[in-house]
Design a protein around this motif. Structure first.
Motif, mmCIF file in Angstrom:
data_model
loop_
_atom_site.group_PDB
_atom_site.id
_atom_site.type_symbol
_atom_site.label_atom_id
_atom_site.label_comp_id
_atom_site.label_asym_id
_atom_site.label_seq_id
_atom_site.Cartn_x
_atom_site.Cartn_y
_atom_site.Cartn_z
ATOM 1 N N UNK A 122 0.830 -1.205 0.000
ATOM 2 C CA UNK A 122 0.000 0.000 0.000
ATOM 3 C C UNK A 122 0.862 1.252 0.000
ATOM 4 N N UNK A 123 1.831 1.302 0.890
ATOM 5 C CA UNK A 123 2.655 2.496 1.032
ATOM 6 C C UNK A 123 3.464 2.792 -0.229
ATOM 7 N N UNK A 124 3.740 1.781 -1.032
ATOM 8 C CA UNK A 124 4.517 1.974 -2.250
ATOM 9 C C UNK A 124 3.645 2.196 -3.485
ATOM 10 N N UNK A 125 2.328 2.010 -3.345
ATOM 11 C CA UNK A 125 1.463 2.116 -4.520
ATOM 12 C C UNK A 125 1.342 3.558 -4.996
ATOM 13 N N UNK A 126 1.294 3.722 -6.301
ATOM 14 C CA UNK A 126 1.192 5.058 -6.898
ATOM 15 C C UNK A 126 -0.085 5.762 -6.449
ATOM 16 N N UNK A 127 -1.176 5.029 -6.364
ATOM 17 C CA UNK A 127 -2.449 5.632 -5.961
ATOM 18 C C UNK A 127 -2.368 6.185 -4.535
ATOM 19 N N UNK A 128 -1.776 5.414 -3.633
ATOM 20 C CA UNK A 128 -1.628 5.864 -2.248
ATOM 21 C C UNK A 128 -0.717 7.098 -2.175
ATOM 22 N N UNK A 129 0.389 7.055 -2.871
ATOM 23 C CA UNK A 129 1.322 8.182 -2.844
ATOM 24 C C UNK A 129 0.690 9.445 -3.420
ATOM 25 N N UNK A 187 -1.852 14.812 -1.706
ATOM 26 C CA UNK A 187 -2.943 15.778 -1.778
ATOM 27 C C UNK A 187 -3.809 15.784 -0.522
ATOM 28 N N UNK A 188 -3.362 15.103 0.519
ATOM 29 C CA UNK A 188 -4.200 14.946 1.720
ATOM 30 C C UNK A 188 -4.583 16.267 2.373
ATOM 31 N N UNK A 189 -3.768 17.311 2.213
ATOM 32 C CA UNK A 189 -4.093 18.594 2.830
ATOM 33 C C UNK A 189 -5.354 19.209 2.227
ATOM 34 N N UNK A 190 -5.793 18.712 1.087
ATOM 35 C CA UNK A 190 -7.024 19.204 0.468
ATOM 36 C C UNK A 190 -8.251 18.800 1.268
ATOM 37 N N UNK A 191 -8.201 17.673 1.978
ATOM 38 C CA UNK A 191 -9.365 17.222 2.732
ATOM 39 C C UNK A 191 -9.074 16.929 4.199
ATOM 40 N N UNK A 192 -7.828 17.047 4.623
ATOM 41 C CA UNK A 192 -7.482 16.822 6.025
ATOM 42 C C UNK A 192 -6.744 18.024 6.590
ATOM 43 N N UNK A 193 -7.105 18.425 7.813
ATOM 44 C CA UNK A 193 -6.364 19.486 8.494
ATOM 45 C C UNK A 193 -5.069 18.928 9.069
ATOM 46 N N UNK A 194 -5.006 17.642 9.225
ATOM 47 C CA UNK A 194 -3.837 16.954 9.768
ATOM 48 C C UNK A 194 -4.199 15.493 9.964
ATOM 49 N N UNK A 195 -3.214 14.692 10.254
ATOM 50 C CA UNK A 195 -3.501 13.287 10.511
ATOM 51 C C UNK A 195 -2.418 12.672 11.370
ATOM 52 N N UNK A 196 -2.738 11.565 11.967
ATOM 53 C CA UNK A 196 -1.809 10.797 12.796
ATOM 54 C C UNK A 196 -1.948 9.345 12.374
ATOM 55 N N UNK A 197 -0.848 8.681 12.109
ATOM 56 C CA UNK A 197 -0.858 7.270 11.752
ATOM 57 C C UNK A 197 -0.245 6.481 12.892
ATOM 58 N N UNK A 198 -0.929 5.430 13.288
ATOM 59 C CA UNK A 198 -0.410 4.512 14.298
ATOM 60 C C UNK A 198 -0.329 3.147 13.643
ATOM 61 N N UNK A 199 0.858 2.590 13.567
ATOM 62 C CA UNK A 199 1.042 1.249 13.012
ATOM 63 C C UNK A 199 1.301 0.334 14.198
ATOM 64 N N UNK A 200 0.472 -0.671 14.331
ATOM 65 C CA UNK A 200 0.615 -1.569 15.478
ATOM 66 C C UNK A 200 0.323 -2.999 15.051
ATOM 67 N N UNK A 201 0.661 -3.909 15.905
ATOM 68 C CA UNK A 201 0.430 -5.322 15.655
ATOM 69 C C UNK A 201 -0.599 -5.824 16.655
ATOM 70 N N UNK A 202 -1.625 -6.481 16.164
ATOM 71 C CA UNK A 202 -2.654 -7.039 17.035
ATOM 72 C C UNK A 202 -2.119 -8.341 17.606
ATOM 73 N N UNK A 203 -2.067 -8.426 18.925
ATOM 74 C CA UNK A 203 -1.581 -9.666 19.545
ATOM 75 C C UNK A 203 -2.717 -10.524 20.072
ATOM 76 N N UNK A 204 -3.884 -9.946 20.247
ATOM 77 C CA UNK A 204 -5.020 -10.722 20.730
ATOM 78 C C UNK A 204 -6.309 -9.972 20.444
#
Length: 78
Positions: free
Chosen positions: A21-28, A33-50
């Protein structure tokens, strides 16, 4: 939400899917252009253990049993 903030959750079977996903042209393109519809964002990448929950709640992660170092979780939902 009343405060205008939104929380969106995505799941991948493994890190490879996230990397794709992170390498896809569409995502990039969208990210650039995210500032067009977002004032800001936070990404949390985590692993579900249970996960656990009632069997009547059909959720992607309720399909697998888990074991937390000897503490057994409920069986996988059918």
């Amino acid at each position: 939400m009343e405060n205008g903030k939104v929380c969106t959750v995505y799941y991948w079977e493994g890190r490879e899917g996230l990397h794709e996903l992170m390498a896809s042209a569409e995502h990039l393109r969208a990210k650039s252009q995210s500032s067009r519809w977002l004032a800001g964002y936070q990404v949390v990448v985590s692993e579900v253990i249970a996960t656990y929950g009632t069997k009547d709640y059909d959720h992607l992660l309720n399909k697998r049993p888990f074991d937390l170092g000897g503490l057994k979780g409920p069986p996988a939902s059918p």
